[in-house]
Design an enzyme around this catalytic site. Structure first.
Site, PDB file in Angstrom:
ATOM      1  N   HIS A 164       0.847  -1.188   0.000  1.00 58.66           N
ATOM      2  CA  HIS A 164       0.000   0.000   0.000  1.00 58.66           C
ATOM      3  C   HIS A 164       0.883   1.237   0.000  1.00 58.66           C
ATOM      4  O   HIS A 164       1.868   1.309   0.738  1.00 58.66           O
ATOM      5  CB  HIS A 164      -0.907   0.015   1.233  1.00 58.66           C
ATOM      6  CG  HIS A 164      -1.977  -1.034   1.200  1.00 58.66           C
ATOM      7  ND1 HIS A 164      -3.026  -0.995   0.305  1.00 58.66           N
ATOM      8  CD2 HIS A 164      -2.153  -2.155   1.952  1.00 58.66           C
ATOM      9  CE1 HIS A 164      -3.816  -2.044   0.510  1.00 58.66           C
ATOM     10  NE2 HIS A 164      -3.298  -2.765   1.501  1.00 58.66           N
ATOM     11  N   CYS A 206      -0.822   1.789  -4.947  1.00 60.06           N
ATOM     12  CA  CYS A 206      -1.528   3.021  -5.292  1.00 60.06           C
ATOM     13  C   CYS A 206      -0.515   4.162  -5.446  1.00 60.06           C
ATOM     14  O   CYS A 206       0.438   4.257  -4.669  1.00 60.06           O
ATOM     15  CB  CYS A 206      -2.555   3.374  -4.214  1.00 60.06           C
ATOM     16  SG  CYS A 206      -3.892   2.169  -4.055  1.00 60.06           S
TER      17      CYS A 206
END
Length: 395
Positions: A164, A206
């Site tokens: 992440h 991301c």
């Protein structure tokens, strides 16, 4: 008058000879430049593969990194040159309905965990500090070789990360963050200490493209899964496992690697990038290169995902021993004088000088281009002598 003519002729011949030697020197420099430009100084391959996430719902990140791990092993990089970092043990998680396994597809036809896997950093060992120390070789002197990146100026390194992230960082176990500036500085330290030849950095998270924006060291290609301000998405879930099992960007890379690339492949980084379909990935991958003399269409996929062959040709029958055998009893493998590959776990034939030591084996190829270069070089060497002989014959 005759003496003057003879002196003039000798002077002309001397000037011609000097000119030819200058021409030889210039041609030699050109040939040397072409040869060094065409041939890479890459002699060994390493891979640093890392999943930075914990917790069961991040199962897909472990599947991502294990899928890449399987591909680089299939293409020849041995475990001794792979640093695998996985922050959580999903295979042994109590929620796993299939204990001891990790799958990256809902059909579960391939167990990525299995028995043939070596995780070098696991659990709470996977930290920002450990990762940076690994890259820069600032580790304790007691650190085992399996946890060290033992590279040099001839090493090509694949660095793959998944987890992440956000704008300019990637999270480690929801407890720490690696910033794009710190990562760029670590790569520069590697460059200053001659710890790599070329690096391919791939990141699936991301806002992944923000993680390579600060890189300024030479000979690095960086590929990210998503633009700044956008997310990276999972591909599909397994209803029995209960979570997503792979991300879309990594799925696209594995589909390319598994279906189109083998050890002899001539496909390039540009071919890989051209294979990306933003509609399928649902994000826009990005790429950045700090190469000055190579385009992406000149960099082979196998320069990073494959491995330099470690084989040698022998003209006579050879005897092999296992690395841990210290006695004089040799298994007999003398049925062929051409050794195209060595049995698994074996070393170079032992003699009194290297008894008990593992010595790398290397296959020496002579390509058509190398043959032409050698022929051209020999032609340049003998050209002045041929011209001198011609002038003497004319006299």
């Amino acid at each position: 008058m005759c003496k003057l003519s003879l002196f003039f002729f000798k002077g002309c011949f001397s000037n011609i000879s000097a000119f030819m030697y200058r021409l030889l020197f210039l041609l030699f420099l050109c040939l040397l430049f072409v040869a060094t430009g065409a041939e890479s100084s890459h002699t060994n391959n390493w891979a640093v593969l890392i999943s930075t996430s914990r917790f069961w719902f991040n199962y897909r990140h472990a599947a991502n990194v294990l899928g890449i791990y399987r591909s680089v092993k299939r293409l020849g990089i041995p475990d001794s040159q792979i640093i695998l970092m996985v922050a959580d043990d999903y295979a042994c998680n109590s929620r796993n309905l299939f204990p001891g396994t990790v799958f990256d597809n809902a059909d579960r036809d391939m167990d990525l965990y299995g028995e043939d896997i070596e995780i070098d950093y696991k659990g709470y060992e996977v930290t920002v500090e450990a990762f940076v120390r690994l890259l820069t070789e600032r580790v304790s002197e007691n650190t085992p070789a399996s946890k060290r990146l033992l590279t040099n100026e001839h090493s090509n390194i694949l660095v793959y990360m998944t987890g992440h992230g956000g704008d300019g960082f990637i999270k480690f176990q929801d407890a720490d963050e690696l910033s794009s500036e710190d990562f760029a500085d670590a790569l520069e330290q590697m460059h200053q200490h001659k710890r790599y030849n070329e690096i391919l950095f791939m990141v699936d998270t991301c806002q992944a493209n923000s993680l390579y924006k600060k890189i300024y060291s030479p000979n690095i290609v960086a590929i990210g899964s998503s633009e700044i301000g956008t997310s990276s998405y999972s591909h599909h879930a397994d209803s029995d496992i209960g979570v997503a099992v792979i991300d879309r960007f990594t799925f696209s890379n594995l589909e390319f690697l598994e279906n189109r690339v083998d050890i002899k492949s001539k496909l390039t980084i540009q071919d890989l990038i051209d294979s990306y379909d933003p509609k399928e990935i649902r994000s826009t991958p990005g790429v950045q290169s700090t190469y000055t003399q190579k385009g992406l269409d000149e960099i082979l996929i196998t320069d990073f995902f494959g491995n330099v062959r470690d084989i040698e040709l022998h003209s006579e029958p050879t005897k092999w021993i296992l690395p841990d055998e210290q006695n004089d009893t040799f298994p007999n493998y003398s049925d062929s004088s051409f050794v195209s590959h060595s049995p698994s776990g074996l070393t170079k034939p032992m003699n009194r000088k290297n008894k008990g030591k593992s010595v790398p084996l290397r296959l020496h190829y002579c390509t058509f281009s190398e043959f032409c270069s050698a022929t051209f070089f020999l032609f340049i060497l003998i050209l002045p002598f041929c011209l001198q002989f011609a002038f003497k014959m004319r006299r």
